[in-house]
Design an enzyme around this catalytic site. Structure first.
Site, PDB file in Angstrom:
ATOM      1  N   ARG A  43       0.912  -1.464  -0.004  1.00  0.00           N
ATOM      2  CA  ARG A  43      -0.086   0.073   0.076  1.00  0.00           C
ATOM      3  C   ARG A  43       0.719   1.133   0.067  1.00  0.00           C
ATOM      4  O   ARG A  43       0.297   2.231  -0.301  1.00  0.00           O
ATOM      5  CB  ARG A  43      -0.906  -0.074   1.146  1.00  0.00           C
ATOM      6  CG  ARG A  43      -2.144  -0.890   1.077  1.00  0.00           C
ATOM      7  CD  ARG A  43      -2.874  -0.995   2.286  1.00  0.00           C
ATOM      8  NE  ARG A  43      -1.952  -1.873   3.356  1.00  0.00           N
ATOM      9  CZ  ARG A  43      -2.435  -2.076   4.420  1.00  0.00           C
ATOM     10  NH1 ARG A  43      -3.744  -2.013   4.888  1.00  0.00           N
ATOM     11  NH2 ARG A  43      -1.516  -2.539   5.377  1.00  0.00           N
ATOM     12  N   LYS A 142       2.054 -20.402   3.966  1.00  0.00           N
ATOM     13  CA  LYS A 142       1.526 -20.993   5.105  1.00  0.00           C
ATOM     14  C   LYS A 142       1.258 -19.944   6.084  1.00  0.00           C
ATOM     15  O   LYS A 142       2.157 -18.791   6.204  1.00  0.00           O
ATOM     16  CB  LYS A 142       2.357 -22.345   5.593  1.00  0.00           C
ATOM     17  CG  LYS A 142       3.737 -21.914   6.051  1.00  0.00           C
ATOM     18  CD  LYS A 142       3.949 -22.195   7.397  1.00  0.00           C
ATOM     19  CE  LYS A 142       5.120 -21.361   7.835  1.00  0.00           C
ATOM     20  NZ  LYS A 142       5.543 -21.743   9.153  1.00  0.00           N
ATOM     21  N   HIS A 172       8.300 -24.438   2.848  1.00  0.00           N
ATOM     22  CA  HIS A 172       9.687 -24.439   2.303  1.00  0.00           C
ATOM     23  C   HIS A 172      10.580 -25.497   2.758  1.00  0.00           C
ATOM     24  O   HIS A 172      11.585 -25.648   2.192  1.00  0.00           O
ATOM     25  CB  HIS A 172      10.242 -23.009   2.720  1.00  0.00           C
ATOM     26  CG  HIS A 172      10.596 -22.837   3.983  1.00  0.00           C
ATOM     27  ND1 HIS A 172       9.726 -22.270   4.863  1.00  0.00           N
ATOM     28  CD2 HIS A 172      11.729 -23.068   4.652  1.00  0.00           C
ATOM     29  CE1 HIS A 172      10.309 -22.385   6.176  1.00  0.00           C
ATOM     30  NE2 HIS A 172      11.751 -22.635   6.078  1.00  0.00           N
ATOM     31  N   LYS A 176      14.276 -27.629   0.993  1.00  0.00           N
ATOM     32  CA  LYS A 176      15.468 -27.701   1.577  1.00  0.00           C
ATOM     33  C   LYS A 176      16.237 -28.989   0.884  1.00  0.00           C
ATOM     34  O   LYS A 176      15.728 -29.997   0.638  1.00  0.00           O
ATOM     35  CB  LYS A 176      15.347 -28.142   3.186  1.00  0.00           C
ATOM     36  CG  LYS A 176      14.890 -27.166   4.198  1.00  0.00           C
ATOM     37  CD  LYS A 176      14.907 -27.421   5.596  1.00  0.00           C
ATOM     38  CE  LYS A 176      14.448 -26.294   6.141  1.00  0.00           C
ATOM     39  NZ  LYS A 176      15.473 -25.119   6.438  1.00  0.00           N
ATOM     40  N   GLU A 210      14.607 -24.418  17.483  1.00  0.00           N
ATOM     41  CA  GLU A 210      15.137 -23.128  17.207  1.00  0.00           C
ATOM     42  C   GLU A 210      15.520 -22.801  18.688  1.00  0.00           C
ATOM     43  O   GLU A 210      14.832 -22.939  19.756  1.00  0.00           O
ATOM     44  CB  GLU A 210      13.587 -22.309  16.877  1.00  0.00           C
ATOM     45  CG  GLU A 210      13.266 -22.587  15.421  1.00  0.00           C
ATOM     46  CD  GLU A 210      12.058 -21.760  14.984  1.00  0.00           C
ATOM     47  OE1 GLU A 210      12.389 -20.711  14.383  1.00  0.00           O
ATOM     48  OE2 GLU A 210      10.988 -22.134  15.531  1.00  0.00           O
ATOM     49  N   ASP A 229       2.073 -23.221  13.400  1.00  0.00           N
ATOM     50  CA  ASP A 229       3.267 -22.755  12.526  1.00  0.00           C
ATOM     51  C   ASP A 229       4.281 -23.729  12.225  1.00  0.00           C
ATOM     52  O   ASP A 229       4.891 -23.781  11.052  1.00  0.00           O
ATOM     53  CB  ASP A 229       3.978 -21.876  13.768  1.00  0.00           C
ATOM     54  CG  ASP A 229       5.101 -20.906  13.171  1.00  0.00           C
ATOM     55  OD1 ASP A 229       4.478 -20.703  11.996  1.00  0.00           O
ATOM     56  OD2 ASP A 229       5.976 -20.631  13.552  1.00  0.00           O
ATOM     57  N   HIS A 234       5.259 -28.188   8.339  1.00  0.00           N
ATOM     58  CA  HIS A 234       6.562 -28.751   8.245  1.00  0.00           C
ATOM     59  C   HIS A 234       6.962 -30.181   8.772  1.00  0.00           C
ATOM     60  O   HIS A 234       7.359 -30.697   8.168  1.00  0.00           O
ATOM     61  CB  HIS A 234       7.506 -27.777   8.752  1.00  0.00           C
ATOM     62  CG  HIS A 234       7.690 -26.382   8.318  1.00  0.00           C
ATOM     63  ND1 HIS A 234       7.499 -25.864   7.023  1.00  0.00           N
ATOM     64  CD2 HIS A 234       7.836 -25.211   8.967  1.00  0.00           C
ATOM     65  CE1 HIS A 234       7.295 -24.681   6.905  1.00  0.00           C
ATOM     66  NE2 HIS A 234       7.490 -24.011   8.283  1.00  0.00           N
ATOM     67  N   LYS A 334      10.537 -23.146  20.269  1.00  0.00           N
ATOM     68  CA  LYS A 334      11.472 -21.942  20.478  1.00  0.00           C
ATOM     69  C   LYS A 334      12.200 -21.749  21.553  1.00  0.00           C
ATOM     70  O   LYS A 334      11.691 -22.454  22.701  1.00  0.00           O
ATOM     71  CB  LYS A 334      10.381 -20.828  20.190  1.00  0.00           C
ATOM     72  CG  LYS A 334       9.868 -20.645  18.667  1.00  0.00           C
ATOM     73  CD  LYS A 334       9.296 -19.272  18.444  1.00  0.00           C
ATOM     74  CE  LYS A 334       8.928 -19.140  17.004  1.00  0.00           C
ATOM     75  NZ  LYS A 334       9.931 -19.234  16.006  1.00  0.00           N
TER      76      LYS A 334
HETATM   77  P1  NAP Z   1       4.290  -8.677   7.095  1.00  0.00           P
HETATM   78  O1  NAP Z   1       5.614  -8.426   7.289  1.00  0.00           O
HETATM   79  O2  NAP Z   1       3.171  -8.118   7.925  1.00  0.00           O
HETATM   80  O3  NAP Z   1       4.085  -8.191   5.592  1.00  0.00           O
HETATM   81  C1  NAP Z   1       2.729  -8.037   5.009  1.00  0.00           C
HETATM   82  C2  NAP Z   1       2.951  -7.515   3.609  1.00  0.00           C
HETATM   83  O4  NAP Z   1       1.579  -7.301   2.989  1.00  0.00           O
HETATM   84  C3  NAP Z   1       3.575  -5.960   3.612  1.00  0.00           C
HETATM   85  O5  NAP Z   1       4.360  -5.641   2.351  1.00  0.00           O
HETATM   86  C4  NAP Z   1       2.419  -5.126   3.557  1.00  0.00           C
HETATM   87  O6  NAP Z   1       2.530  -3.816   2.908  1.00  0.00           O
HETATM   88  C5  NAP Z   1       1.392  -6.011   2.806  1.00  0.00           C
HETATM   89  N1  NAP Z   1      -0.125  -5.597   2.961  1.00  0.00           N
HETATM   90  C6  NAP Z   1      -0.819  -5.914   4.042  1.00  0.00           C
HETATM   91  N2  NAP Z   1      -2.130  -5.699   3.949  1.00  0.00           N
HETATM   92  C7  NAP Z   1      -2.310  -5.028   2.659  1.00  0.00           C
HETATM   93  C8  NAP Z   1      -3.093  -4.551   1.764  1.00  0.00           C
HETATM   94  N3  NAP Z   1      -4.417  -4.501   2.066  1.00  0.00           N
HETATM   95  N4  NAP Z   1      -3.020  -4.360   0.505  1.00  0.00           N
HETATM   96  C9  NAP Z   1      -1.842  -4.492  -0.101  1.00  0.00           C
HETATM   97  N5  NAP Z   1      -0.794  -4.863   0.641  1.00  0.00           N
HETATM   98  C10 NAP Z   1      -0.866  -5.229   1.978  1.00  0.00           C
HETATM   99  O7  NAP Z   1       3.966 -10.388   6.792  1.00  0.00           O
HETATM  100  P2  NAP Z   1       5.132 -11.459   6.671  1.00  0.00           P
HETATM  101  O8  NAP Z   1       5.718 -11.770   7.680  1.00  0.00           O
HETATM  102  O9  NAP Z   1       5.923 -11.010   5.397  1.00  0.00           O
HETATM  103  O10 NAP Z   1       4.132 -12.628   6.031  1.00  0.00           O
HETATM  104  C11 NAP Z   1       3.116 -12.611   4.770  1.00  0.00           C
HETATM  105  C12 NAP Z   1       2.928 -14.109   4.513  1.00  0.00           C
HETATM  106  O11 NAP Z   1       3.939 -14.915   4.695  1.00  0.00           O
HETATM  107  C13 NAP Z   1       2.039 -14.288   5.651  1.00  0.00           C
HETATM  108  O12 NAP Z   1       0.999 -15.204   5.384  1.00  0.00           O
HETATM  109  C14 NAP Z   1       2.803 -15.311   6.767  1.00  0.00           C
HETATM  110  O13 NAP Z   1       2.208 -16.008   7.434  1.00  0.00           O
HETATM  111  C15 NAP Z   1       3.654 -16.110   5.648  1.00  0.00           C
HETATM  112  N6  NAP Z   1       5.077 -16.268   6.056  1.00  0.00           N
HETATM  113  C16 NAP Z   1       5.870 -15.472   6.641  1.00  0.00           C
HETATM  114  C17 NAP Z   1       7.045 -15.992   7.153  1.00  0.00           C
HETATM  115  C18 NAP Z   1       7.999 -15.063   7.690  1.00  0.00           C
HETATM  116  O14 NAP Z   1       9.381 -15.324   7.975  1.00  0.00           O
HETATM  117  N7  NAP Z   1       7.990 -13.869   7.698  1.00  0.00           N
HETATM  118  C19 NAP Z   1       7.359 -17.255   7.202  1.00  0.00           C
HETATM  119  C20 NAP Z   1       6.609 -18.088   6.660  1.00  0.00           C
HETATM  120  C21 NAP Z   1       5.157 -17.733   6.241  1.00  0.00           C
HETATM  121  P3  NAP Z   1       1.812  -2.512   3.659  1.00  0.00           P
HETATM  122  O15 NAP Z   1       1.228  -2.949   4.897  1.00  0.00           O
HETATM  123  O16 NAP Z   1       2.817  -1.379   3.499  1.00  0.00           O
HETATM  124  O17 NAP Z   1       0.787  -2.411   2.412  1.00  0.00           O
END
Ligand code: NAP
Length: 487
Positions: A43, A142, A172, A176, A210, A229, A234, A334
């Site tokens: 956004r 996920k 993921h 691996k 972890e 999680d 996994h 964790k």
């Molecule tokens: P995050 O850091 O909160 O990022 C969310 C992203 O979505 C940001 O770029 C945010 O940007 C965007 N977003 C949120 N609401 C939006 C909207 N209404 N319109 C457009 N963009 C929007 O989350 P994350 O940790 O990257 O996780 C993302 C997904 O991956 C989740 O489903 C999570 O469960 C999964 N995941 C994450 C990890 C990890 O290590 N982080 C690992 C495995 C899975 P803006 O708010 O600026 O719009």
């Protein structure tokens, strides 16, 4: 071949920590098709150049050798674009459609790396904008859902507008190198298959430990917990890789059919096993690598009275002809004593002992997933000077191991998990992705745990920097075994 990769959530944690570095590595290795665009979507109001600068600044947080030089980044940056969209606003999808129609790329990958609450809406709006044609592949992160019902709802919405072959549900762990080598070891060699069964295997242990706490993801983790999680996805995928029958060929559905059978064969929970074979814990303040660290409830974003589990230990069984009676232990958490993910296959002792061996020493195959990536075969051997030293008629054996370190053998610059999976999506290879029925079956199996934990006494405390609550060791000790690190 041309491709457009649209990264919904292009400024998020997953995008900059995992996906962009993986795409850059693929670019550096020359495996990313040349004619491509990577379009970050979020956004914020950013130009393409501002987005490139943001990604470059984030790359500086990526460890050592993988960090691009300025020249390398400049070349990679020419692929990067940015589109401001609010994914909750249907009108914004028209701009995405305009952008994609500029090129009509051979393959359009839509990677949904946003909060799970947006998944259904994104999928529906992508279709409403006419962007779900055969060239499109959708990647879902996920956790896909919070329980069986929400998982089914998301999958139903996805399957309404996409064919299953267009849907790439990512786990993921399947990318691996050591997990792929587990498949290669089992199905590319004749050596292990005859002994890969109940007659020869005493127990199997899967540990995903972890050493870190929840870091900056306390608010997300507190709604999720270790079961959702790590176990539902996994750990159960690792169970499938260990337990499945040889597939008839290497096609995605042949592999996924066999994995599904394993999930269906997992012993259903009963009120007795829920009490005895399912331990959960939550870390309290403790010491990690010599430093005092806070307890889970004191982490930022976590409810001070949280009942969320940061540790799970389970005992189950794959109830089929190959595995009946072989205990399968799963443990994850964790703030444990070390960062260590591995599968241990413990073989039965010799039927008759003519040597003396250290107590509890058995043959063991260890598949190391992290931090090291490799295979170890633990055996017993006779030391050369054995007879002179102890003078006994029954020689003493000592544990030795054959150690296959994949980094040393094949080079540390091998393809990482996200890199491999992203390239597979672009190429349309589904082998390492999870089918909807597999995912549902995994949710079905964990659901009784979710239900019973909603109303019990809460997780058991364990000090940060330990191996979890003592009940976890007691659970495995009742079968006459112990966790790998306790042997
Ligand atoms: P995050 O850091 O909160 O990022 C969310 C992203 O979505 C940001 O770029 C945010 O940007 C965007 N977003 C949120 N609401 C939006 C909207 N209404 N319109 C457009 N963009 C929007 O989350 P994350 O940790 O990257 O996780 C993302 C997904 O991956 C989740 O489903 C999570 O469960 C999964 N995941 C994450 C990890 C990890 O290590 N982080 C690992 C495995 C899975 P803006 O708010 O600026 O719009």
């Amino acid at each position: 071949m041309s491709f457009d990769l649209v990264l919904f959530g292009g400024t998020g944690d997953l995008a900059w920590r995992k996906l962009m570095p993986a795409l850059f590595q693929a670019f550096r290795h020359g495996s990313l098709p040349k004619d491509g665009r990577i379009v970050g979507v979020a956004r914020d109001d950013l130009s393409d150049d501002q987005y490139r600068e943001l990604i470059q600044s984030r790359f500086n947080a990526v460890e050592g050798a993988k960090r691009p030089s300025a020249e390398e980044f400049e070349k990679f940056a020419s692929l990067l674009h940015y589109l401001r969209m609010d994914l909750s606003k249907p009108a914004d999808y028209a701009r995405l459609a305009d952008l994609l129609k500029q090129r009509n790329a051979d393959t359009v990958v839509m990677y949904v790396a946003t909060a799970p609450a947006l998944f259904t809406q994104v999928v529906e709006q992508v279709a409403a904008a006419g962007l779900n044609g055969p060239a499109t592949r959708i990647v879902l992160e996920k956790p896909l859902g919070h329980d069986l019902a929400s998982n089914r709802a998301i999958n139903a919405a996805v399957c309404k507008v996409f064919e299953e072959k267009q849907v790439f549900r990512i786990d993921h762990y399947l990318g691996k190198p050591s997990v792929q080598n587990l498949f290669a070891m089992r199905f590319g060699n004749a050596l292990f298959e005859p002994i890969w069964r109940r007659e020869h295997i005493a127990n199997i242990q899967i540990t995903i430990a972890e050493d870190l706490g929840v870091e900056k993801r306390g608010a997300f983790y507190d709604q999720t917990g270790a079961l959702r999680d790590m176990v539902q996805n996994h750990a159960l995928q690792l169970v499938c890789a260990i337990g499945m029958e040889p597939p008839i060929n290497s096609h995605a559905d042949a592999i996924r059919d066999e994995k599904l059978k394993v999930l269906r064969a997992l012993k259903p929970w009963t009120s007795e096993t829920l009490g005895l074979h399912a331990i959960r814990g939550q870390y309290t303040a403790g010491t990690a690598y010599g430093e005092r660290v806070p307890g889970y409830r004191d982490e930022p974003g976590v409810d001070p009275e949280s009942r969320t589990e940061t540790f799970v230990a389970l005992r189950t069984e794959i109830a089929n002809w190959r595995w009946a009676g072989v205990p399968l232990y799963i443990r994850t958490g964790k703030r444990l004593a070390s960062r260590d993910a591995r599968i241990e296959v413990n073989f039965r002792p010799t039927p008759h002992a003519i040597y003396r061996a250290p107590s509890g020493a058995v043959n063991k195959l260890v598949i190391n997933l992290q931090p090291k990536d490799g295979l170890e075969l633990h055996m017993l051997a006779q030391a050369q000077d054995n007879r002179q030293r102890n003078g006994h008629s029954a020689a003493q054996l000592a544990p030795v191991q054959l150690d296959l370190d994949f980094d040393k053998r094949f080079g540390a610059e091998r393809v990482g998990a996200y890199e491999r999976l992203l390239l597979d999506v672009i190429d349309g290879r589904l082998n390492l992705f999870v089918r909807s029925d597999e995912q549902e079956e995994a949710w079905r199996w964990v659901e009784p745990l979710i239900d019973s934990w909603a109303s019990d006494g809460g997780p058991r405390p364990y000090a940060a920097g330990t191996w979890g609550p003592s009940a976890s060791s007691a659970m495995i000790a009742r079968d006459g075994f112990s966790w790998g690190e306790e042997q």
